[in-house]
Design a protein around this motif. Structure first.
Motif, PDB file in Angstrom:
ATOM      1  N   LYS A 151       0.970   1.710   4.899  1.00 35.04           N
ATOM      2  CA  LYS A 151       0.829   2.704   3.819  1.00 35.04           C
ATOM      3  C   LYS A 151      -0.447   3.503   4.003  1.00 35.04           C
ATOM      4  N   GLY A 186      -0.296   6.086   6.504  1.00 35.74           N
ATOM      5  CA  GLY A 186       0.694   7.141   6.259  1.00 35.74           C
ATOM      6  C   GLY A 186       1.978   6.902   7.032  1.00 35.74           C
ATOM      7  N   THR A 211       3.934   5.815  -0.024  1.00 41.14           N
ATOM      8  CA  THR A 211       3.099   4.959  -0.877  1.00 41.14           C
ATOM      9  C   THR A 211       3.884   4.310  -2.009  1.00 41.14           C
TER      10      THR A 211
END
Ligand code: 5GP
Length: 253
Positions: free
Chosen positions: A234, A237, A241
């Motif tokens: 997370k 990226g 999220t």
């Protein structure tokens, strides 16, 4: 239906024959092992996360001119890679004392090292992957002096890249292991980073809390491994999220 040829099955991955000569398909399993496979578990979703994370690190390395075996991700669990001749050594780079080095030398875990330390371990499960010196490596013909110099340079470039990427998302790169392979181009040989780069093969500590975000969570029974790997993904990226079910990560394409 044609069945593809399995070339090799390891503890966490399977290699299949690739679509073209010189290529392989690397499949990431959900199996987690530690202590030379004495501890084993199947952790749903780990293979998916490691496939995606290894893609992220390897393609980043390719982009800055550090050669790797990675060509492209094929699907959730598989990636296309170049076939290499694996050098039978694990190359470990350490920035902070931890794990086997802390145990062996009695240096408290978390002690910063004055400079990155590169170590070589001989890949042999029967022997428990022993630490070896450059003298052993050359005497037994596992690699040449030139290979060793190139391996150290490659490992330090990987360290610089990974440390920076992780630091940017609040994670300290304590140490990691890579494997290196030979690719032949006619009479010429070059070394490339092979295998995988993932939280299975790195020590990653949250800079603020010191929380472990790597395979030590499994080795030391510190909680959910998928939660830890999902957190890393997370922050980088690699996953959205808003993942609500950590065992079933959703991939962004
Ligand atoms: P240590 O020597 O302290 O056990 O490990 C140093 C680093 O290399 C750690 O980040 C660890 O995860 C990685 N490492 C060492 N041996 C192996 C191995 O056989 N498999 C994997 N996946 N990582 C390893």
């Amino acid at each position: 239906m044609a069945r593809r040829k399995k070339i090799y099955e390891g503890k966490a991955k399977i290699l299949y024959e690739g679509p073209e000569p010189g290529t392989l398909v690397q499949y990431f399993k959900d199996d987690a092992t530690a202590f030379n496979a004495e501890k084993h578990d199947v952790i749903e979703g780990k293979g998916v996360l490691n496939n995606r994370l290894s893609e992220f690190f390897m393609s980043g390395l390719n982009a800055i001119g550090v050669p790797t075996h990675f060509i492209k991700r094929i699907n959730m669990r598989e990636q296309l890679i170049r076939q290499v001749e694996i050098i039978p050594l694990e190359v470990v780079v350490r920035n902070t004392a931890a794990g086997s080095m802390s145990k062996r030398l009695g240096i408290e875990e978390g002690t910063p090292l004055p400079r990155p330390i590169v170590e070589f371990y001989y890949k042999d499960d029967g022997l428990g992957d022993p630490l070896v010196t450059e003298e052993h490596i050359i005497a037994f013909g596992w690699a040449s002096q030139q290979d060793l110099d190139d391996m150290v340079a490659l490992a330090l470039r990987v360290n610089d890249f990974l440390s920076g990427v992780m630091m940017a998302v609040g994670i300290k790169l304590v140490d990691f292991k890579i494997e290196i392979g030979r690719i032949w181009d006619g009479d010429y040989m070059r070394l490339v980073v092979a295998d995988e780069i993932s939280p299975d093969s790195c020590r990653l500590w949250d800079i603020k809390t010191g929380a472990h975000l790597d395979k030590d969570v499994f080795r030391r029974d510190l909680g959910s491994l998928t939660d830890a790997y999902t957190e890393v993904a997370k922050r980088l990226g690699v996953l959205p999220t808003n993942v609500t079910h950590p065992t079933k990560p959703t991939l962004i394409n």
